[in-house]
Design an enzyme around this catalytic site. Structure first.
Site, mmCIF file in Angstrom:
data_model
loop_
_atom_site.group_PDB
_atom_site.id
_atom_site.type_symbol
_atom_site.label_atom_id
_atom_site.label_comp_id
_atom_site.label_asym_id
_atom_site.label_seq_id
_atom_site.Cartn_x
_atom_site.Cartn_y
_atom_site.Cartn_z
ATOM 1 N N HIS A 170 0.484 7.110 -3.252
ATOM 2 C CA HIS A 170 1.622 6.708 -3.168
ATOM 3 C C HIS A 170 2.027 7.173 -2.073
ATOM 4 O O HIS A 170 1.705 6.830 -0.578
ATOM 5 C CB HIS A 170 3.109 7.491 -3.927
ATOM 6 N N HIS A 205 -0.262 -3.291 -3.002
ATOM 7 C CA HIS A 205 1.337 -2.717 -3.796
ATOM 8 C C HIS A 205 1.328 -3.234 -4.785
ATOM 9 O O HIS A 205 0.721 -4.180 -5.450
ATOM 10 C CB HIS A 205 2.276 -3.143 -2.668
ATOM 11 N N ASP A 207 2.017 2.365 4.601
ATOM 12 C CA ASP A 207 2.027 3.199 5.130
ATOM 13 C C ASP A 207 0.752 3.063 6.080
ATOM 14 O O ASP A 207 -0.040 3.653 6.953
ATOM 15 C CB ASP A 207 0.890 4.161 4.323
HETATM 16 N N1 ACO Z 1 -8.708 -0.995 -1.463
HETATM 17 C C1 ACO Z 1 -9.478 -1.988 -2.139
HETATM 18 N N2 ACO Z 1 -9.127 -2.248 -4.151
HETATM 19 C C2 ACO Z 1 -7.599 -2.633 -4.248
HETATM 20 C C3 ACO Z 1 -6.620 -1.719 -3.144
HETATM 21 C C4 ACO Z 1 -7.264 -1.032 -1.725
HETATM 22 N N3 ACO Z 1 -6.193 -0.296 -1.015
HETATM 23 N N4 ACO Z 1 -5.693 -1.538 -3.470
HETATM 24 C C5 ACO Z 1 -6.080 -2.036 -5.285
HETATM 25 N N5 ACO Z 1 -7.335 -2.514 -5.147
HETATM 26 C C6 ACO Z 1 -8.300 -3.710 -6.138
HETATM 27 C C7 ACO Z 1 -8.504 -2.992 -7.364
HETATM 28 O O1 ACO Z 1 -9.688 -2.130 -6.817
HETATM 29 C C8 ACO Z 1 -8.689 -3.592 -8.473
HETATM 30 O O2 ACO Z 1 -9.676 -4.210 -8.476
HETATM 31 P P1 ACO Z 1 -9.842 -5.366 -9.792
HETATM 32 O O3 ACO Z 1 -9.439 -6.207 -10.546
HETATM 33 O O4 ACO Z 1 -11.255 -5.637 -9.185
HETATM 34 O O5 ACO Z 1 -10.378 -3.600 -11.056
HETATM 35 C C9 ACO Z 1 -6.934 -4.909 -7.941
HETATM 36 O O6 ACO Z 1 -7.298 -4.101 -6.437
HETATM 37 C C10 ACO Z 1 -5.640 -4.757 -8.798
HETATM 38 O O7 ACO Z 1 -5.310 -3.190 -7.887
HETATM 39 P P2 ACO Z 1 -4.872 -2.416 -9.564
HETATM 40 O O8 ACO Z 1 -5.556 -0.902 -9.040
HETATM 41 O O9 ACO Z 1 -4.653 -3.016 -10.444
HETATM 42 O O10 ACO Z 1 -3.045 -1.984 -8.553
HETATM 43 P P3 ACO Z 1 -1.925 -1.415 -8.805
HETATM 44 O O11 ACO Z 1 -0.749 -2.219 -8.992
HETATM 45 O O12 ACO Z 1 -2.041 -0.837 -10.104
HETATM 46 O O13 ACO Z 1 -2.353 -0.836 -7.060
HETATM 47 C C11 ACO Z 1 -1.448 0.664 -5.444
HETATM 48 C C12 ACO Z 1 -1.139 -0.605 -6.204
HETATM 49 C C13 ACO Z 1 -2.317 2.419 -5.994
HETATM 50 C C14 ACO Z 1 -1.031 0.349 -4.300
HETATM 51 C C15 ACO Z 1 -3.191 0.370 -4.944
HETATM 52 O O14 ACO Z 1 -3.259 -0.891 -4.514
HETATM 53 C C16 ACO Z 1 -3.921 1.764 -4.361
HETATM 54 O O15 ACO Z 1 -4.266 2.301 -4.443
HETATM 55 N N6 ACO Z 1 -3.602 1.465 -2.849
HETATM 56 C C17 ACO Z 1 -4.207 2.170 -1.681
HETATM 57 C C18 ACO Z 1 -3.299 3.521 -1.845
HETATM 58 C C19 ACO Z 1 -1.660 2.799 -1.080
HETATM 59 O O16 ACO Z 1 -2.235 2.551 -0.021
HETATM 60 N N7 ACO Z 1 -0.939 3.602 -1.167
HETATM 61 C C20 ACO Z 1 0.483 3.198 -1.042
HETATM 62 C C21 ACO Z 1 1.504 2.306 -1.660
HETATM 63 S S1 ACO Z 1 2.762 2.058 -1.164
HETATM 64 C C22 ACO Z 1 3.219 3.823 -1.475
HETATM 65 O O17 ACO Z 1 3.958 4.171 -1.887
HETATM 66 C C23 ACO Z 1 4.654 3.318 -0.164
#
Ligand code: ACO
Length: 435
Positions: free
Chosen positions: A268, A307, A363
């Site tokens: 987050h 996201h 971010d």
């Molecule tokens: N890098 C690589 N792969 C990713 C990333 C990433 N940053 N984010 C998602 N994926 C992939 C997942 O591995 C998944 O792949 P799969 O289908 O092969 O298993 C797919 O994309 C879907 O991802 P989920 O984790 O299901 O998406 P979710 O909506 O649950 O998660 C989140 C969203 C937590 C923001 C995620 O994208 C993440 O961890 N990003 C990196 C951390 C980040 O930047 N957080 C800030 C968010 S903005 C905020 O809070 C202000």
């Protein structure tokens, strides 16, 4: 003729149910009517992580993740970032309308005159270890404020509620700056009422021996714009915590402390700190393709990408990129920018990211600006918590005044043992006991 209803057939019994759709949505509580026997509990919605569950009706913030749209009270974020100050936007989020000139000057005056911390709170901060994380200090200090303001428990008194909303918004930069000064071993700087919200924050962070702090206007405006962009984001993880804690009628200091805890996580608000660590780890631009390979092999995530709601470019990331250019004109270009731009370029062309709709989020670039302005990475999430306090409080107030609100209490699907009794536990094997 079309009807605003949904018909469900239970194939276990052959019975048909018709449920009303409210604003196009099903009330999942209605599913409880679907039973196979009168004493059956009924069907629930199973939705871990609330992927498709609305927990409230809200008039504050609209996100259209597919179209990359973010609006506060109907106003596009782009216009607010260009034309308003952070405190104007704070008023808007809390009250539903932009303030008149008189309302704004009274509001600014009120916030300015509540920035001081009670001396016991300042001493409380001194008790932390020198290397405590500023987010942990902020969270604990906000919780400790409820020991100072006992009237905070009168959450249904409109004036008392307003007073504590003002206190939280006004004191957040002071606590954040004190947490920073504590970690550096510098003496605390008291607020200066002649300065704007952002300038005063800079004063409390960075004034040394000069009699009066003079903020660089470009940098102060950049902080104000970043505060606007981070002020609210509807039902994200920390806001959900704010509403959840608040639904038990806990005081707002307890609820904000809980929300800060949620924000601190690397998935987050903590992501902005992680982006900088990642850029340090990658090093020069030439190492980007190798890092992208690691991400695609599942060895790590590309922090600042992806996201839950935005499946298109995060509109805040676009504004931040513009702000970055203005800041770098004053501070010089952050050397990590080259690596970040290359990461974005390659990721936006790569099938892995394209098919998963992974775009830079707020971010990805904010940390580069914060670092150029002079913040240490440990402070980045604190910089998120200051403005988000406004959103948390607006959402909390909306929840308290919503006649549909009840204490937040999800159901579960129990997957443990069926009934068993202690006496029926099998005797362990003799050899196992000996071992
Ligand atoms: N890098 C690589 N792969 C990713 C990333 C990433 N940053 N984010 C998602 N994926 C992939 C997942 O591995 C998944 O792949 P799969 O289908 O092969 O298993 C797919 O994309 C879907 O991802 P989920 O984790 O299901 O998406 P979710 O909506 O649950 O998660 C989140 C969203 C937590 C923001 C995620 O994208 C993440 O961890 N990003 C990196 C951390 C980040 O930047 N957080 C800030 C968010 S903005 C905020 O809070 C202000």
């Amino acid at each position: 003729m079309s009807k605003e209803t949904l018909t469900i057939i239970d194939n276990r019994t052959g019975r048909e149910y018709e449920f009303p759709l409210i604003d196009g949505n099903l009330r999942t509580a209605d599913l409880r009517q679907i039973k196979i026997a009168p004493d059956d509990f009924g069907v629930m919605g199973y939705d871990p992580a609330f992927m498709n569950t609305a927990s409230c009706r809200s008039q504050i913030t609209l996100i259209d993740g597919d179209r990359g749209i973010l609006r506060y009270r109907g106003y596009p974020i782009e216009e607010l970032a260009e034309k308003c100050s952070f405190l104007e936007v704070a008023w808007l989020l809390l009250n539903g309308e932009l303030p008149s000139d008189t309302q704004l000057s009274e509001w600014v005056d009120e916030i300015t005159h509540h920035t001081m911390l009670h001396e016991t709170t300042r001493k409380f901060l001194e008790g932390f270890r020198y290397d405590a994380h500023p987010m942990s200090m902020l969270m604990s200090t906000v919780a400790a404020l409820s020991t100072v303001y006992k009237d905070a428990r009168n959450i249904f008194d409109p004036q008392g509620r307003h007073r504590n909303i003002v206190r939280l918004i006004a004191k957040m930069p002071t606590m954040a700056a004190y947490a920073y000064r504590h970690s550096r071993g510098f003496p605390y700087v008291y607020p200066d009422n002649d300065l704007t919200y952002a300038e005063n924050f800079m004063n409390m962070l960075w004034r040394m021996v000069e009699p009066k702090y003079v903020a660089n206007p470009t940098l102060a405006r950049a902080i104000d714009v970043l505060f606007i962009l981070h002020a609210d984001h509807e039902q994200n993880c920390s806001t959900n915590v704010m509403r959840s804690v608040g639904s038990s009628h806990a005081d707002p200091f307890a609820a904000v402390a809980g929300a800060i805890g949620a924000l601190s996580g690397p998935l987050h608000g903590g992501a902005n700190e992680q982006v900088l660590k990642m850029l340090d780890e990658i090093g020069p631009k030439a190492n980007v393709p190798a890092y992208i390979r690691k991400v695609k092999n599942g060895e790590c995530k590309l922090m600042g990408f992806g996201h839950r709601v935005y499946k298109n470019y995060d509109p805040r990331a676009r504004i931040i990129k513009q702000t970055a250019d203005e800041v770098f004109e004053v501070t010089g270009r952050n050397p990590k920018l080259e690596t970040a731009l290359e990461l974005e370029r390659i990721a936006l062309e790569d099938d892995y990211f394209v098919t998963r709709k992974l775009y830079p989020n707020v971010d990805f670039y904010s940390g580069l600006i914060y670092q150029a302005v002079g913040f240490q990475p440990e402070m980045f999430t604190v910089l998120f918590a200051i403005p988000r306090t406004v959103g948390w409080l607006a959402q909390w107030q909306e929840m308290l005044l919503d006649p549909e609100t009840k204490i937040a209490r999800p159901r579960q699907v129990y997957t443990g043992y069926p009934l068993r009794d202690v006496g029926s536990m099998e005797e362990p094997e003799a050899e196992t006991v000996m071992a």
